[in-house]
Design a protein around this motif. Structure first.
Motif, short mmCIF file in Angstrom:
data_model
loop_
_atom_site.label_atom_id
_atom_site.label_comp_id
_atom_site.label_asym_id
_atom_site.label_seq_id
_atom_site.Cartn_x
_atom_site.Cartn_y
_atom_site.Cartn_z
N PHE A 86 0.82 -1.21 0.00
CA PHE A 86 0.00 0.00 0.00
C PHE A 86 0.85 1.26 0.00
O PHE A 86 2.02 1.24 0.37
CB PHE A 86 -0.97 0.01 1.18
CG PHE A 86 -0.33 0.09 2.54
CD1 PHE A 86 0.01 1.32 3.12
CD2 PHE A 86 -0.07 -1.08 3.27
CE1 PHE A 86 0.59 1.38 4.38
CE2 PHE A 86 0.50 -1.02 4.53
CZ PHE A 86 0.84 0.21 5.09
N VAL A 87 0.21 2.33 -0.43
CA VAL A 87 0.75 3.68 -0.34
C VAL A 87 -0.22 4.44 0.55
O VAL A 87 -1.42 4.51 0.24
CB VAL A 87 0.85 4.35 -1.73
CG1 VAL A 87 1.20 5.82 -1.59
CG2 VAL A 87 1.89 3.63 -2.58
N SER A 88 0.29 4.98 1.65
CA SER A 88 -0.55 5.76 2.56
C SER A 88 -0.38 7.25 2.28
O SER A 88 0.53 7.66 1.56
CB SER A 88 -0.18 5.45 4.00
OG SER A 88 1.16 5.83 4.25
N ARG A 89 -1.27 8.03 2.86
CA ARG A 89 -1.22 9.50 2.69
C ARG A 89 -0.97 9.87 1.23
O ARG A 89 -0.07 10.63 0.89
CB ARG A 89 -0.15 10.10 3.58
CG ARG A 89 -0.39 9.88 5.05
CD ARG A 89 -0.80 11.15 5.71
NE ARG A 89 -0.91 10.98 7.16
CZ ARG A 89 -2.04 11.09 7.82
NH1 ARG A 89 -3.16 11.36 7.18
NH2 ARG A 89 -2.08 10.94 9.12
N PRO A 95 -1.63 13.78 -7.79
CA PRO A 95 -1.10 12.53 -8.36
C PRO A 95 0.01 11.88 -7.53
O PRO A 95 0.47 10.80 -7.87
CB PRO A 95 -0.56 12.97 -9.72
CG PRO A 95 -0.20 14.40 -9.53
CD PRO A 95 -1.20 14.96 -8.55
N THR A 96 0.40 12.49 -6.44
CA THR A 96 1.55 12.08 -5.63
C THR A 96 1.58 10.59 -5.30
O THR A 96 2.53 9.88 -5.62
CB THR A 96 1.58 12.90 -4.32
OG1 THR A 96 1.46 14.28 -4.64
CG2 THR A 96 2.84 12.65 -3.53
N GLY A 97 0.56 10.10 -4.63
CA GLY A 97 0.53 8.70 -4.19
C GLY A 97 0.43 7.72 -5.34
O GLY A 97 1.02 6.64 -5.31
N ARG A 103 5.86 3.95 -9.54
CA ARG A 103 7.32 3.80 -9.42
C ARG A 103 7.68 2.56 -8.60
O ARG A 103 8.58 1.81 -8.97
CB ARG A 103 7.94 5.04 -8.77
CG ARG A 103 8.11 6.21 -9.72
CD ARG A 103 8.99 7.31 -9.14
NE ARG A 103 8.58 7.77 -7.82
CZ ARG A 103 7.65 8.73 -7.60
NH1 ARG A 103 7.04 9.30 -8.62
NH2 ARG A 103 7.35 9.09 -6.38
N GLN A 104 7.00 2.35 -7.48
CA GLN A 104 7.29 1.18 -6.63
C GLN A 104 7.08 -0.12 -7.39
O GLN A 104 7.81 -1.09 -7.18
CB GLN A 104 6.41 1.19 -5.38
CG GLN A 104 6.84 2.17 -4.33
CD GLN A 104 5.93 2.15 -3.11
OE1 GLN A 104 5.22 1.17 -2.86
NE2 GLN A 104 5.94 3.23 -2.35
N THR A 128 -5.47 12.92 -13.08
CA THR A 128 -4.38 13.88 -12.95
C THR A 128 -3.02 13.19 -13.10
O THR A 128 -2.09 13.76 -13.68
CB THR A 128 -4.46 14.61 -11.59
OG1 THR A 128 -5.74 15.25 -11.51
CG2 THR A 128 -3.39 15.66 -11.44
N ALA A 129 -2.93 11.95 -12.60
CA ALA A 129 -1.68 11.19 -12.69
C ALA A 129 -1.45 10.63 -14.09
O ALA A 129 -0.36 10.14 -14.40
CB ALA A 129 -1.67 10.06 -11.67
#
Length: 177
Positions: A86-89, A95-97, A103-104, A128-129
């Motif tokens: 998971f990606v939190s926050r 588009p940050t997360g 990338r991960q 947006t991403a």
């Protein structure tokens, strides 16, 4: 402005996605919101249907990764029995997360799809991403307190989109994009 919220696809539930549909679209990973998309916000243990769906994805080599605005502790508790990355926050609709998740996974944006139940966070964030997006109906009709604010504004956007027939929930991916 409506284009920001328009999903690539709209289906009734994330569990309707099959490995065959995803592979046909070149998708190798499903980035998914947590609450009311993957699990009901008030049922962190999930359902047998969820576990069956996750097993099918794993067996087909399709990664499922949660991308959530929740904090890491909340997500880790919710996913403890499911063992998902998971990606939190995530800061959706930024588009940050989503970019971090891509990338991960060492994939291209064309190889992932963002799935969620909210236009203002999940779909806008995915659009947006620059990834394809899938809007699903919420698993349950109630929301956590912090989501109710978004739902108020989302109803107005959804009304405008429905007026132009931009969202029609299907049983499966229909090839539109």
């Amino acid at each position: 402005m409506v284009a920001l919220f328009e999903p690539t696809w709209a289906i009734k539930a994330i569990y309707n996605l099959t490995p065959a549909q995803l592979k046909r679209e070149g998708i190798r990973a499903v980035l998914t919101d947590l609450d009311n998309t993957l699990i009901a916000w008030n049922n962190p243990d999930g359902t047998p249907q969820l576990r069956q769906w996750l097993s099918e994805m794993k067996n087909a080599g399709i990664t499922v990764m949660v991308v959530s605005n929740n904090n890491a502790d909340r997500i880790a508790r919710a996913l403890a029995k499911l063992e998902l990355p998971f990606v939190s926050r995530a800061l959706k609709p930024l588009p940050t997360g989503i970019n971090r998740a891509v990338r991960q996974l060492s994939l291209t944006k064309a190889e992932v799809v963002m799935v969620g139940d909210q236009l203002m966070t999940d779909i806008a964030g995915g659009n947006t991403a620059g990834v394809r997006t899938i809007l699903v109906q919420p698993l349950i009709e109630t929301d956590a307190w912090n989501t109710r604010i978004n739902r108020f504004f989302e109803r107005r956007i959804m009304k405008r989109m429905n007026k132009h027939h931009l969202i029609d929930y299907a049983e499966e991916l229909n090839g539109k994009h």
